[in-house]
Write a protein that holds these residues in place. Structure first.
Motif, PDB file in Angstrom:
ATOM      1  N   GLY A 143       0.734  -1.120  -0.048  1.00  0.00           N
ATOM      2  CA  GLY A 143       0.213   0.118   0.026  1.00  0.00           C
ATOM      3  C   GLY A 143       0.916   1.280   0.033  1.00  0.00           C
ATOM      4  N   ASP A 144       0.274   2.254   0.662  1.00  0.00           N
ATOM      5  CA  ASP A 144       1.072   3.448   0.870  1.00  0.00           C
ATOM      6  C   ASP A 144       1.909   3.625   2.272  1.00  0.00           C
ATOM      7  N   PRO A 145       3.367   4.111   2.059  1.00  0.00           N
ATOM      8  CA  PRO A 145       4.017   3.802   3.314  1.00  0.00           C
ATOM      9  C   PRO A 145       3.524   4.824   4.539  1.00  0.00           C
ATOM     10  N   CYS A 146       2.952   5.795   4.243  1.00  0.00           N
ATOM     11  CA  CYS A 146       2.489   6.870   5.256  1.00  0.00           C
ATOM     12  C   CYS A 146       1.231   6.898   5.486  1.00  0.00           C
ATOM     13  N   VAL A 147      -0.011   6.473   4.849  1.00  0.00           N
ATOM     14  CA  VAL A 147      -1.113   6.547   5.118  1.00  0.00           C
ATOM     15  C   VAL A 147      -1.740   4.878   4.917  1.00  0.00           C
ATOM     16  N   PRO A 148      -2.922   4.849   5.435  1.00  0.00           N
ATOM     17  CA  PRO A 148      -3.339   5.668   6.611  1.00  0.00           C
ATOM     18  C   PRO A 148      -2.423   5.765   7.735  1.00  0.00           C
ATOM     19  N   PRO A 149      -2.633   6.900   8.440  1.00  0.00           N
ATOM     20  CA  PRO A 149      -1.548   7.296   9.345  1.00  0.00           C
ATOM     21  C   PRO A 149      -1.644   6.257  10.490  1.00  0.00           C
ATOM     22  N   GLN A 150      -2.931   5.688  10.623  1.00  0.00           N
ATOM     23  CA  GLN A 150      -2.850   5.005  11.720  1.00  0.00           C
ATOM     24  C   GLN A 150      -2.219   3.846  11.681  1.00  0.00           C
ATOM     25  N   HIS A 151      -1.816   3.213  10.319  1.00  0.00           N
ATOM     26  CA  HIS A 151      -0.865   2.147  10.034  1.00  0.00           C
ATOM     27  C   HIS A 151       0.260   2.412   8.970  1.00  0.00           C
ATOM     28  N   PRO A 152       1.141   3.008   9.507  1.00  0.00           N
ATOM     29  CA  PRO A 152       2.477   3.368   8.339  1.00  0.00           C
ATOM     30  C   PRO A 152       3.278   2.132   8.580  1.00  0.00           C
ATOM     31  N   TRP A 153       4.086   2.281   7.402  1.00  0.00           N
ATOM     32  CA  TRP A 153       5.098   1.172   7.412  1.00  0.00           C
ATOM     33  C   TRP A 153       6.130   1.154   8.452  1.00  0.00           C
ATOM     34  N   SER A 154       6.458   0.024   8.935  1.00  0.00           N
ATOM     35  CA  SER A 154       7.329  -0.121   9.948  1.00  0.00           C
ATOM     36  C   SER A 154       8.838   0.186   9.297  1.00  0.00           C
ATOM     37  N   GLY A 155       9.325   0.936  10.130  1.00  0.00           N
ATOM     38  CA  GLY A 155      10.831   1.063   9.581  1.00  0.00           C
ATOM     39  C   GLY A 155      10.775   2.370   8.866  1.00  0.00           C
ATOM     40  N   ALA A 156       9.679   3.177   8.267  1.00  0.00           N
ATOM     41  CA  ALA A 156       9.720   4.168   7.429  1.00  0.00           C
ATOM     42  C   ALA A 156       9.196   5.244   8.314  1.00  0.00           C
ATOM     43  N   ASN A 157      10.015   6.400   8.448  1.00  0.00           N
ATOM     44  CA  ASN A 157       9.226   7.672   9.149  1.00  0.00           C
ATOM     45  C   ASN A 157       8.786   8.894   8.142  1.00  0.00           C
ATOM     46  N   CYS A 158       7.721   9.168   8.326  1.00  0.00           N
ATOM     47  CA  CYS A 158       6.925  10.058   7.423  1.00  0.00           C
ATOM     48  C   CYS A 158       6.712  11.615   8.001  1.00  0.00           C
ATOM     49  N   GLN A 159       6.843  12.293   6.901  1.00  0.00           N
ATOM     50  CA  GLN A 159       6.217  13.840   7.219  1.00  0.00           C
ATOM     51  C   GLN A 159       5.529  14.280   5.890  1.00  0.00           C
ATOM     52  N   LEU A 160       4.633  15.155   6.469  1.00  0.00           N
ATOM     53  CA  LEU A 160       3.680  15.985   5.486  1.00  0.00           C
ATOM     54  C   LEU A 160       4.207  17.268   4.844  1.00  0.00           C
ATOM     55  N   ASP A 161       4.331  17.286   3.711  1.00  0.00           N
ATOM     56  CA  ASP A 161       4.684  18.621   3.161  1.00  0.00           C
ATOM     57  C   ASP A 161       3.372  19.508   2.950  1.00  0.00           C
ATOM     58  N   LYS A 162       3.312  20.489   3.653  1.00  0.00           N
ATOM     59  CA  LYS A 162       1.739  21.143   3.636  1.00  0.00           C
ATOM     60  C   LYS A 162       1.746  22.063   2.513  1.00  0.00           C
ATOM     61  N   ASN A 163       3.040  22.364   1.882  1.00  0.00           N
ATOM     62  CA  ASN A 163       2.772  23.172   0.498  1.00  0.00           C
ATOM     63  C   ASN A 163       2.395  22.344  -0.623  1.00  0.00           C
ATOM     64  N   THR A 164       2.953  20.998  -0.545  1.00  0.00           N
ATOM     65  CA  THR A 164       2.528  20.343  -1.656  1.00  0.00           C
ATOM     66  C   THR A 164       1.423  19.377  -1.461  1.00  0.00           C
ATOM     67  N   SER A 165       1.033  19.349  -0.328  1.00  0.00           N
ATOM     68  CA  SER A 165      -0.170  18.125   0.215  1.00  0.00           C
ATOM     69  C   SER A 165       0.398  16.640  -0.101  1.00  0.00           C
ATOM     70  N   ARG A 166       1.792  16.304   0.113  1.00  0.00           N
ATOM     71  CA  ARG A 166       2.253  15.119  -0.181  1.00  0.00           C
ATOM     72  C   ARG A 166       3.154  14.744   1.114  1.00  0.00           C
ATOM     73  N   TRP A 167       2.787  13.366   1.309  1.00  0.00           N
ATOM     74  CA  TRP A 167       3.744  12.827   2.310  1.00  0.00           C
ATOM     75  C   TRP A 167       5.166  12.534   1.684  1.00  0.00           C
ATOM     76  N   PHE A 168       6.368  12.472   2.710  1.00  0.00           N
ATOM     77  CA  PHE A 168       7.692  11.953   2.090  1.00  0.00           C
ATOM     78  C   PHE A 168       8.287  11.493   3.303  1.00  0.00           C
ATOM     79  N   ILE A 169       9.325  10.722   2.960  1.00  0.00           N
ATOM     80  CA  ILE A 169      10.215   9.760   3.796  1.00  0.00           C
ATOM     81  C   ILE A 169      11.285  10.549   4.362  1.00  0.00           C
ATOM     82  N   ASP A 170      11.311  10.910   5.675  1.00  0.00           N
ATOM     83  CA  ASP A 170      12.729  11.627   6.268  1.00  0.00           C
ATOM     84  C   ASP A 170      13.407  10.731   7.155  1.00  0.00           C
ATOM     85  N   GLY A 171      13.029   9.567   7.251  1.00  0.00           N
ATOM     86  CA  GLY A 171      14.058   8.558   7.910  1.00  0.00           C
ATOM     87  C   GLY A 171      13.709   6.854   7.780  1.00  0.00           C
TER      88      GLY A 171
END
Length: 626
Positions: free
Chosen positions: A397-425
């Motif tokens: 699925g998607d690594p960051c959403v739904p936010p209740q079930h993100p991928w284990s080992g992948a840390n996510c952040q939301l870019d409010k300017n582009t309305s997209r999630w990205f991986i920061d860790g």
């Protein structure tokens, strides 16, 4: 409030009735989960496609929880060993507006939990969470939502919550009108409507749109029976008269929905319906009316107010007046914010003494989750394959959403300017990884931290890592990396921690990397037998340029080829000598015999010369020297 009704009424009535011949049939896909061949089910003999290549999991025989469940014999369940997130990935879905429905099942094996609890998401947005007791409630054996699918695919995921293995009986993706259930301000492609309930009032049987022979552009909605709102609270009404203005665009309600109703009584003039809901949510309420009571024949004979959670949303509702006559459908829609756990609809009579209602629909309004950047999702999928990530991680699925079930080992952040999630860790230390680190890791442009320590990752460190300029922490310690340290790592000017210890790296530490030590960065290169060139490591020998190294390698290769060629020539000469000796040895007896004959002739000549006349040297010829 009346303005909202007028807008809803105009929306339903301004579209003329579509002819089924003038409009193509909507897209429809029904999957019988776990089935190995297509099947058809009564009473409508709907076609269910076999379940091939959509997902993982395990097919098994099914037990259907209730009579409304499709009569299918198989299901697919997802053991926790395959990870917490498992998805159906359905491709080639035309862009459009869809009703997506998932029926749940029970695995027909004694050892299985009879009622697993899990969460469901569509396109990264969680729409449902199963609660204990769902298998005995007709309207809880499935999850349903109206959603826009615009990417050509549909991703439906099931998320384990630690209470049994998710088990899925069927999936339906049915196209509906693009403007279906438009509730006004706030409605659009970024909104999902989760079905909370659908009720048909006054009838003794639950039905689907197919049972009503409804228009396929309305989907195949399930209408749960509501025989009564309470003891002595109402009485049923029904008719076989034709209902006007029912099956019209964009919602295409079945005509039969309006041929039954509940009417309040003298004992309880108000009609009251209450529904348990999730708190602090917005709900879209759709109320259906048609005047089918024979005692009400003209305008003004039945007038009532509609009150929802204490607020009057519609005043002086006169069905005959507002719908244009008897036996004509009227739909009222309201958006309600609920702070508590109950949504209550009350119809309060003002004239005629009694209220009437034919059907009720309630949807939870859900804002669709923003998705993760596509390039980063692709990069993680390639890393999953290259690193041999265990299936227990459930990277589906998607690594960051739904936010209740993100991928284990992948840390996510939301870019409010582009309305997209990205991986920061990435935190995948000590996970038994055995593959290699692919160049695609550089597509994770927002990484600040990478921790892959204490695995068994082999191969070289990708030079492309030098392009991830946001990187602050890089820990690749205690793996099996080999080769040299890429000079591009010196371009990571934000790097604070670099741990490469415990590998099989070799060569000189690049000057640009070693120079970072002057900027108070913390580096560890120990336990790499071949590394040299900075304090704490062995000194390096004469440094050779890349061109010199290539020249040396070429020279060594040329010498090796010359040695091989000389060895071949010597071997051939040796073979020739041995062959000549073998030929000479075979002819030796014949040569000895000739020697003896020659010797006898010479002795005969010598004796004759002693007794006869002397001859000159010319006469005798040359002497034979022994």
């Amino acid at each position: 409030m009346m303005l909202r009704f007028i807008l809803a009424s105009l929306l339903l009535s301004s579209f003329s009735l579509y002819s089924s011949l003038a409009r193509p049939a909507p897209y429809a896909l029904r999957i019988s989960c776990g089935a190995r061949k297509n099947v058809r089910t009564p009473p409508t003999y709907a076609l269910w496609f076999k379940d091939i290549a959509y997902t993982g999991g395990v097919p098994a025989n099914a037990t259907t929880p209730t009579y409304i469940t499709p009569p299918l014999k198989t299901l697919r369940y997802f053991p926790i060993s395959e990870g917490p997130n498992n998805c159906y990935n359905i491709v080639r879905v035309p862009k459009g507006h869809y009703s997506v429905r998932i029926f749940f099942g029970l695995v027909d094996q004694p050892s299985f939990d009879k009622e697993p609890l899990f969460d469901i998401s569509i396109e990264g947005t969680q729409i449902s969470s199963l609660k204990s007791g769902w298998s005995s409630q007709d309207d809880q054996v499935f999850a349903e939502a109206l959603i826009f699918l615009l990417g050509g695919t549909a991703t439906i995921c099931f998320h384990s919550t630690g209470h049994g293995d998710p088990a899925i009986l069927s999936i339906e993706i049915l196209q509906v009108d693009d403007k279906a259930y438009s509730f006004g301000e706030g409605w659009g492609q970024g909104v999902i409507l989760r079905t909370a309930t659908r009720l048909t009032c006054g009838t003794g049987k639950s039905r689907f749109d197919e049972d009503y022979r409804g228009d396929h552009w309305g989907g195949d909605r399930f209408w749960n029976r509501m025989r009564s709102f309470g003891k002595s609270a109402d009485s049923p009404r029904s008719t076989e008269e034709t209902i006007k203005k029912a099956s019209v665009s964009p919602n295409f309600y079945p005509e039969g929905l309006y041929q039954s109703a509940l009417v309040s009584t003298d004992d309880q003039p108000d009609l009251t319906y209450s529904l348990d809901v999730e708190p602090n949510r917005n709900y879209s309420v759709w109320l259906h009316f048609a005047e089918i009571d024979n005692t009400i024949t003209a305008e003004g004979k039945r007038v009532f107010d509609v009150v929802i959670n204490g607020d009057t949303f519609f005043e002086d509702v006169d069905i005959i007046k507002m719908s244009g006559g008897r036996y004509a459908a009227l739909v009222l829609n309201a958006t309600v914010t609920v702070s508590g756990r109950t949504l209550t609809v009350v119809l309060q009579p003002k004239a005629g003494g009694h209220a009437i209602i034919n059907a009720i629909e309630v949807f939870e309004i859900i804002t669709a989750e923003f998705k993760t950047l596509r390039d980063e999702v692709s990069a993680l999928q390639k890393m999953k394959k290259a690193l041999g990530l265990p299936s227990r991680f459930g990277w589906n699925g998607d690594p960051c959403v739904p936010p209740q079930h993100p991928w284990s080992g992948a840390n996510c952040q939301l870019d409010k300017n582009t309305s997209r999630w990205f991986i920061d860790g990435l935190d995948l230390d000590n996970q038994g990884l055995k593959g290699f680190l692919p160049n695609d890791i550089s597509k994770l442009k927002h990484l600040q931290s990478i921790n892959l320590s204490e695995n068994n990752i082999r191969g070289g460190i990708p030079a492309s890592l030098g392009s991830v300029t946001s990187l602050e922490v890089l820990d690749l310690s205690y793996n099996s990396f080999n080769g040299s340290i890429p000079e591009t790592l010196g371009e990571l000017t934000s790097l604070r921690i670099l741990n490469l210890n415990g590998n099989s790296l070799s060569g000189k530490v690049p000057a640009a990397v070693g120079g970072r030590l002057l900027h108070r960065a913390s580096f560890n290169f120990t336990d790499n037998a071949g590394l040299c060139g900075i304090p704490g490591l062995p000194a390096c020998g004469p440094h050779l340029s890349s061109g010199a190294k290539i020249g040396i390698a070429f020279g060594v290769s040329l010498v090796f080829l010359l040695i091989v060629a000389c060895a071949m020539i010597w071997w051939k000469r040796r073979q020739n000598i041995l062959r000549a000796q073998q030929i000479a040895a075979r002819g030796a007896p014949y040569a000895k015999k000739r020697t003896h004959v020659s010797h006898d002739i010479q002795m005969s000549r010598h004796g004759h010369n002693n007794h006869g006349q002397a001859r000159t040297a010319v006469e005798n010829g040359p002497s034979l020297l022994s």
